[in-house]
Design a protein around this motif. Structure first.
Motif, PDB file in Angstrom:
ATOM      1  N   VAL A  57       0.825  -1.202   0.000  1.00 36.26           N
ATOM      2  CA  VAL A  57       0.000   0.000   0.000  1.00 36.26           C
ATOM      3  C   VAL A  57       0.867   1.264   0.000  1.00 36.26           C
ATOM      4  O   VAL A  57       0.521   2.249  -0.668  1.00 36.26           O
ATOM      5  CB  VAL A  57      -0.991  -0.019   1.188  1.00 36.26           C
ATOM      6  CG1 VAL A  57      -1.768   1.278   1.282  1.00 36.26           C
ATOM      7  CG2 VAL A  57      -1.941  -1.210   1.044  1.00 36.26           C
ATOM      8  N   LEU A  60       2.028   1.774  -3.550  1.00 34.90           N
ATOM      9  CA  LEU A  60       0.888   2.209  -4.364  1.00 34.90           C
ATOM     10  C   LEU A  60       0.562   3.666  -4.080  1.00 34.90           C
ATOM     11  O   LEU A  60       0.277   4.439  -5.002  1.00 34.90           O
ATOM     12  CB  LEU A  60      -0.332   1.330  -4.089  1.00 34.90           C
ATOM     13  CG  LEU A  60      -0.241  -0.118  -4.579  1.00 34.90           C
ATOM     14  CD1 LEU A  60      -1.358  -0.958  -3.984  1.00 34.90           C
ATOM     15  CD2 LEU A  60      -0.248  -0.172  -6.095  1.00 34.90           C
ATOM     16  N   ASP A  61       0.630   4.066  -2.829  1.00 32.90           N
ATOM     17  CA  ASP A  61       0.362   5.449  -2.447  1.00 32.90           C
ATOM     18  C   ASP A  61       1.331   6.412  -3.127  1.00 32.90           C
ATOM     19  O   ASP A  61       0.940   7.483  -3.584  1.00 32.90           O
ATOM     20  CB  ASP A  61       0.446   5.576  -0.923  1.00 32.90           C
ATOM     21  CG  ASP A  61       0.027   6.941  -0.420  1.00 32.90           C
ATOM     22  OD1 ASP A  61      -0.942   7.514  -0.965  1.00 32.90           O
ATOM     23  OD2 ASP A  61       0.654   7.432   0.537  1.00 32.90           O
ATOM     24  N   LYS A  80      -8.383   6.698  -5.599  1.00 30.91           N
ATOM     25  CA  LYS A  80      -7.150   6.210  -5.000  1.00 30.91           C
ATOM     26  C   LYS A  80      -7.448   5.600  -3.636  1.00 30.91           C
ATOM     27  O   LYS A  80      -6.955   4.510  -3.320  1.00 30.91           O
ATOM     28  CB  LYS A  80      -6.140   7.350  -4.871  1.00 30.91           C
ATOM     29  CG  LYS A  80      -4.861   6.931  -4.156  1.00 30.91           C
ATOM     30  CD  LYS A  80      -3.903   8.091  -4.019  1.00 30.91           C
ATOM     31  CE  LYS A  80      -2.646   7.700  -3.272  1.00 30.91           C
ATOM     32  NZ  LYS A  80      -1.658   8.799  -3.246  1.00 30.91           N
ATOM     33  N   LEU A  84      -6.451   1.811  -2.597  1.00 27.91           N
ATOM     34  CA  LEU A  84      -5.550   1.505  -1.482  1.00 27.91           C
ATOM     35  C   LEU A  84      -6.242   0.638  -0.438  1.00 27.91           C
ATOM     36  O   LEU A  84      -5.661  -0.326   0.066  1.00 27.91           O
ATOM     37  CB  LEU A  84      -5.020   2.789  -0.846  1.00 27.91           C
ATOM     38  CG  LEU A  84      -4.122   3.669  -1.720  1.00 27.91           C
ATOM     39  CD1 LEU A  84      -3.668   4.901  -0.943  1.00 27.91           C
ATOM     40  CD2 LEU A  84      -2.941   2.909  -2.288  1.00 27.91           C
ATOM     41  N   HIS A  87      -6.559  -3.063  -1.396  1.00 30.36           N
ATOM     42  CA  HIS A  87      -5.311  -3.819  -1.200  1.00 30.36           C
ATOM     43  C   HIS A  87      -5.016  -3.991   0.286  1.00 30.36           C
ATOM     44  O   HIS A  87      -4.581  -5.068   0.716  1.00 30.36           O
ATOM     45  CB  HIS A  87      -4.144  -3.112  -1.899  1.00 30.36           C
ATOM     46  CG  HIS A  87      -4.190  -3.245  -3.385  1.00 30.36           C
ATOM     47  ND1 HIS A  87      -3.796  -4.381  -4.050  1.00 30.36           N
ATOM     48  CD2 HIS A  87      -4.611  -2.389  -4.345  1.00 30.36           C
ATOM     49  CE1 HIS A  87      -3.954  -4.218  -5.348  1.00 30.36           C
ATOM     50  NE2 HIS A  87      -4.457  -3.018  -5.562  1.00 30.36           N
ATOM     51  N   ARG A  88      -5.223  -2.947   1.066  1.00 34.18           N
ATOM     52  CA  ARG A  88      -4.948  -2.990   2.511  1.00 34.18           C
ATOM     53  C   ARG A  88      -5.803  -4.059   3.203  1.00 34.18           C
ATOM     54  O   ARG A  88      -5.321  -4.837   4.024  1.00 34.18           O
ATOM     55  CB  ARG A  88      -5.222  -1.625   3.144  1.00 34.18           C
ATOM     56  CG  ARG A  88      -4.879  -1.522   4.624  1.00 34.18           C
ATOM     57  CD  ARG A  88      -5.179  -0.138   5.197  1.00 34.18           C
ATOM     58  NE  ARG A  88      -4.300   0.881   4.628  1.00 34.18           N
ATOM     59  CZ  ARG A  88      -4.694   1.860   3.796  1.00 34.18           C
ATOM     60  NH1 ARG A  88      -5.966   1.983   3.454  1.00 34.18           N
ATOM     61  NH2 ARG A  88      -3.833   2.724   3.319  1.00 34.18           N
TER      62      ARG A  88
END
Length: 173
Positions: A57, A60-61, A80, A84, A87-88
């Motif tokens: 994450v 990705l961020d 976004k 995120l 996935h988290r």
């Protein structure tokens, strides 16, 4: 002795060893590149792929712009924050990502458009979907910042033999 498959030749002084490589032939984005592309864009595409596979994450961020506009294969616009969180939480988990073809078009120094076709296997909720998908991503450098994904789209590639989509289901960007 000729190399077979994806064996790697390693020479140490007077000795020669053959080490089998078990990863598929297209283990990274660069191997799927067709034509020329700015090396940073190719590197960022590979970082994004690795972050998706590892549910990283933080990476990705860094790679995705705060005001991302992303359309998934179901036609829904995603943010976004939603990407995120998926996935988290593990709601979306990329199990396999095999790039087949990457093309990048430079629009100007600070904007590049990438089109990536890849075989994906993804667990979404409790179901696993797999098939061939195409990403279109816009990489842009916002004032004073690095290149980041500012917009994207993911679509399923239709199976040419059955004239239907290879799979249905929403995948994140």
């Amino acid at each position: 002795m000729p190399l077979e498959g994806r064996d790697v030749l390693i020479e140490l002084v007077d000795s020669v060893f053959f080490v089998p490589v078990t990863e598929p032939a297209s283990v990274n984005i660069a191997s799927a590149l067709i034509g020329d592309a700015h090396p940073d864009v190719v590197a960022f595409e590979e970082q994004l792929r690795a972050a998706q596979l590892g549910a990283d994450v933080a990476a990705l961020d860094r790679l995705i712009a705060d005001e991302l506009l992303f359309t998934g294969p179901d036609g829904q616009l995603g943010t976004k924050a939603q990407d995120l969180e998926s996935h988290r939480s593990g709601a979306v988990r990329l199990l396999a990502h095999e790039p087949e073809e990457l093309r990048v078009r430079r629009i100007c120094e600070n904007v590049h458009v990438a089109a990536l076709r890849a075989r994906l296997e993804v667990r979404v909720g409790g179901a696993t979907v797999s098939g061939t998908y195409c990403y279109t991503r816009v990489w842009a450098r916002e004032p004073g910042g690095p290149l980041r994904v500012v917009a994207g789209h993911l679509s399923v590639v239709a199976d040419p033999y059955s004239r239907t989509a290879t799979d249905e289901g929403a995948l994140g960007g």
